[in-house]
Design a protein around this motif. Structure first.
Motif, PDB file in Angstrom:
ATOM      1  N   ILE A 183      17.513  13.280  18.675  1.00  0.00           N
ATOM      2  CA  ILE A 183      16.575  12.325  18.081  1.00  0.00           C
ATOM      3  C   ILE A 183      15.893  11.618  19.247  1.00  0.00           C
ATOM      4  O   ILE A 183      16.533  10.876  20.001  1.00  0.00           O
ATOM      5  N   PRO A 184      14.569  11.830  19.434  1.00  0.00           N
ATOM      6  CA  PRO A 184      13.873  11.320  20.625  1.00  0.00           C
ATOM      7  C   PRO A 184      13.506   9.835  20.492  1.00  0.00           C
ATOM      8  O   PRO A 184      12.334   9.457  20.482  1.00  0.00           O
ATOM      9  N   VAL A 185      14.524   8.992  20.454  1.00  0.00           N
ATOM     10  CA  VAL A 185      14.318   7.587  20.095  1.00  0.00           C
ATOM     11  C   VAL A 185      13.469   6.806  21.097  1.00  0.00           C
ATOM     12  O   VAL A 185      12.810   5.818  20.739  1.00  0.00           O
ATOM     13  N   MET A 186      13.462   7.210  22.382  1.00  0.00           N
ATOM     14  CA  MET A 186      12.687   6.481  23.387  1.00  0.00           C
ATOM     15  C   MET A 186      11.599   7.339  24.025  1.00  0.00           C
ATOM     16  O   MET A 186      11.044   6.989  25.069  1.00  0.00           O
ATOM     17  N   ALA A 187      11.240   8.454  23.394  1.00  0.00           N
ATOM     18  CA  ALA A 187      10.226   9.353  23.965  1.00  0.00           C
ATOM     19  C   ALA A 187       8.858   8.689  24.071  1.00  0.00           C
ATOM     20  O   ALA A 187       8.026   9.102  24.880  1.00  0.00           O
ATOM     21  N   HIS A 188       8.637   7.645  23.269  1.00  0.00           N
ATOM     22  CA  HIS A 188       7.339   6.946  23.308  1.00  0.00           C
ATOM     23  C   HIS A 188       7.220   6.016  24.508  1.00  0.00           C
ATOM     24  O   HIS A 188       6.145   5.475  24.767  1.00  0.00           O
ATOM     25  N   GLU A 189       8.316   5.805  25.230  1.00  0.00           N
ATOM     26  CA  GLU A 189       8.326   4.949  26.431  1.00  0.00           C
ATOM     27  C   GLU A 189       8.588   5.854  27.638  1.00  0.00           C
ATOM     28  O   GLU A 189       9.736   6.134  27.972  1.00  0.00           O
ATOM     29  N   MET A 246      18.805  -4.013  23.335  1.00  0.00           N
ATOM     30  CA  MET A 246      19.126  -3.165  22.199  1.00  0.00           C
ATOM     31  C   MET A 246      17.854  -2.798  21.444  1.00  0.00           C
ATOM     32  O   MET A 246      17.016  -3.670  21.142  1.00  0.00           O
ATOM     33  N   TYR A 247      17.711  -1.529  21.115  1.00  0.00           N
ATOM     34  CA  TYR A 247      16.587  -1.001  20.354  1.00  0.00           C
ATOM     35  C   TYR A 247      17.121  -0.346  19.087  1.00  0.00           C
ATOM     36  O   TYR A 247      18.321  -0.032  19.000  1.00  0.00           O
ATOM     37  N   ALA A 248      16.248  -0.125  18.103  1.00  0.00           N
ATOM     38  CA  ALA A 248      16.724   0.402  16.823  1.00  0.00           C
ATOM     39  C   ALA A 248      15.648   1.176  16.087  1.00  0.00           C
ATOM     40  O   ALA A 248      14.445   1.003  16.314  1.00  0.00           O
ATOM     41  N   THR A 249      16.109   2.028  15.187  1.00  0.00           N
ATOM     42  CA  THR A 249      15.266   2.722  14.225  1.00  0.00           C
ATOM     43  C   THR A 249      16.063   2.873  12.936  1.00  0.00           C
ATOM     44  O   THR A 249      17.292   2.690  12.935  1.00  0.00           O
ATOM     45  N   THR A 250      15.403   3.185  11.842  1.00  0.00           N
ATOM     46  CA  THR A 250      16.090   3.436  10.573  1.00  0.00           C
ATOM     47  C   THR A 250      15.626   4.767   9.996  1.00  0.00           C
ATOM     48  O   THR A 250      14.539   5.257  10.287  1.00  0.00           O
ATOM     49  N   THR A 251      16.486   5.352   9.177  1.00  0.00           N
ATOM     50  CA  THR A 251      16.148   6.601   8.502  1.00  0.00           C
ATOM     51  C   THR A 251      16.870   6.667   7.165  1.00  0.00           C
ATOM     52  O   THR A 251      17.986   6.151   7.028  1.00  0.00           O
ATOM     53  N   LYS A 252      16.238   7.317   6.201  1.00  0.00           N
ATOM     54  CA  LYS A 252      16.884   7.556   4.911  1.00  0.00           C
ATOM     55  C   LYS A 252      17.352   8.992   4.763  1.00  0.00           C
ATOM     56  O   LYS A 252      18.257   9.274   3.973  1.00  0.00           O
ATOM     57  N   ASP A 253      16.716   9.885   5.523  1.00  0.00           N
ATOM     58  CA  ASP A 253      16.990  11.305   5.327  1.00  0.00           C
ATOM     59  C   ASP A 253      17.324  12.061   6.609  1.00  0.00           C
ATOM     60  O   ASP A 253      17.532  13.261   6.580  1.00  0.00           O
ATOM     61  N   TRP A 254      17.363  11.397   7.754  1.00  0.00           N
ATOM     62  CA  TRP A 254      17.631  11.994   9.056  1.00  0.00           C
ATOM     63  C   TRP A 254      16.580  13.020   9.457  1.00  0.00           C
ATOM     64  O   TRP A 254      16.800  13.850  10.329  1.00  0.00           O
ATOM     65  N   GLN A 255      15.420  12.928   8.826  1.00  0.00           N
ATOM     66  CA  GLN A 255      14.272  13.756   9.192  1.00  0.00           C
ATOM     67  C   GLN A 255      13.113  12.895   9.680  1.00  0.00           C
ATOM     68  O   GLN A 255      12.425  13.253  10.643  1.00  0.00           O
ATOM     69  N   PHE A 305      11.914   8.884  10.818  1.00  0.00           N
ATOM     70  CA  PHE A 305      12.481   7.676  11.394  1.00  0.00           C
ATOM     71  C   PHE A 305      11.392   6.623  11.566  1.00  0.00           C
ATOM     72  O   PHE A 305      10.249   6.956  11.896  1.00  0.00           O
ATOM     73  N   THR A 306      11.755   5.368  11.334  1.00  0.00           N
ATOM     74  CA  THR A 306      10.792   4.302  11.566  1.00  0.00           C
ATOM     75  C   THR A 306      10.527   4.176  13.067  1.00  0.00           C
ATOM     76  O   THR A 306      11.353   4.577  13.882  1.00  0.00           O
ATOM     77  N   PRO A 307       9.365   3.627  13.459  1.00  0.00           N
ATOM     78  CA  PRO A 307       9.090   3.463  14.888  1.00  0.00           C
ATOM     79  C   PRO A 307      10.175   2.639  15.570  1.00  0.00           C
ATOM     80  O   PRO A 307      10.640   1.630  15.038  1.00  0.00           O
ATOM     81  N   THR A 308      10.605   3.089  16.721  1.00  0.00           N
ATOM     82  CA  THR A 308      11.608   2.356  17.491  1.00  0.00           C
ATOM     83  C   THR A 308      11.104   0.950  17.782  1.00  0.00           C
ATOM     84  O   THR A 308       9.939   0.742  18.130  1.00  0.00           O
TER      85      THR A 308
END
Length: 325
Positions: free
Chosen positions: A114-120, A167-176, A178-181
């Protein structure tokens, strides 16, 4: 009881936070060494005497990570449908985290990054992700620690090797999807290894102060209104003075809160116990941890309660993780 449904609901909610089902036991997900060989499991009846499952063999070998393919800091949460969702640190300097799911800890989904910090593009790491289920939002909250150089100049250089985490975060309902970090928690110091404790007195937020100059490396605790915050004022340090710790995980045991931590410089596990979430007693001498003093010693993981039938199944199942077809 039927005449007062709101009382029944309150009691049920309180019970779900403070007690396990009579048939439940504790499961501890952890790693060893540098995380090269993957997911390991312990179990316990009472939260203090821990036993290895399958003699400490790995249940899932890491396959993702652009540089190292590690599985450090494994954290697991159970979804409403009974699926267990695992996230982990996939390397020291990755902009993503590892993810896989299972129903039984033997057969697993394909591992994904899950590329959670790819935008940075300058983000240095994505460390110690944790996942919890947010009942109100009906979604999973994932949070982790990242250093983005020059983002917090007031605390630059306060941790080793130029790290300065928030600390950074995201949310998901379906693991497909994800909200913006987003920036999730900034206490004004370098912070890692955050976790939640669900207790009858309310939700608590536990964090590690990662400051090394001057040395901190301790745990502190605060109230949390919800898993999304807001968070109250942090307590004074609750871990023993001068003991560098990491990787807290917390559960309720026989009506009291217990916080477990990895005392990584002295290479042992410790625990704190509290009946009121204000006064903490060191109960490390009650812990019986396998592999202490060896290269297989238990490292930073997560404790959850699971049905005893799951542990019985794991103790008789093949140790190596198997992918779903």
């Amino acid at each position: 009881m039927n005449r007062f449904p709101w009382i029944a609901a309150c009691l049920l909610s309180l019970f779900s936070l403070s007690a396990r089902a009579a048939s439940d036991v504790f499961l501890f997900t952890y790693f060893i060494g540098n995380g090269e060989d993957g997911l390991h499991l312990l179990w316990s009846e009472d939260g203090f005497k821990w036993e290895p499952i399958q003699a400490g063999h790995s249940f899932l070998t890491p396959e993702i990570g652009s540089k190292e393919k590690l599985m450090r800091d494994p954290c697991v949460a159970r979804g409403p449908d009974g699926t267990y969702h695992l996230v982990w640190t996939s390397g020291w300097n990755e902009q993503g985290i590892g993810y896989a799911s299972t129903r039984d800890f033997v057969t697993w989904s394909a591992q994904r990054e899950i590329p959670v910090m790819a935008h940075e593009p300058t983000a240095r790491n994505s460390w110690a992700p944790e996942v919890v289920y947010d009942d109100a939002a009906k979604a999973f909250l994932i949070f982790w620690a990242t250093t983005i150089p020059d983002r917090f100049p007031a605390t630059a250089g306060s941790s080793e090797s130029g790290y300065d985490h928030r600390m950074y975060a995201t949310t998901t309902k379906d693991w497909q999807t994800f909200t913006p970090t987003r920036l999730f928690y900034d206490p004004g110091f370098s912070v890692i290894d955050a976790t939640f404790l669900r207790a009858p007195e309310g939700l608590r937020w536990i964090v590690k102060d990662e400051t090394v100059n001057p040395p901190k490396k301790h745990l502190r605790i605060a109230r949390a209104e919800t898993v999304q915050g807001p968070f109250g004022e942090l307590s004074a340090p609750i871990t023993p003075p001068g003991l560098w710790v990491e990787g807290p995980t917390a559960v309720m045991v026989d009506g009291a809160a217990v916080i477990y931590y990895d005392a990584y410089r002295t290479k042992h596990y410790g625990a704190l116990r509290s009946a009121d979430l204000a006064h903490w007693e060191d109960v490390s001498d009650r812990l019986v941890m396998p592999f202490e003093g060896t290269k297989e010693r238990v490292r930073h993981g997560t404790i959850i309660s699971v049905p005893r039938e799951l542990v019985d199944h794991l103790n008789s199942a093949p140790a190596a993780g198997v992918r779903n077809p």
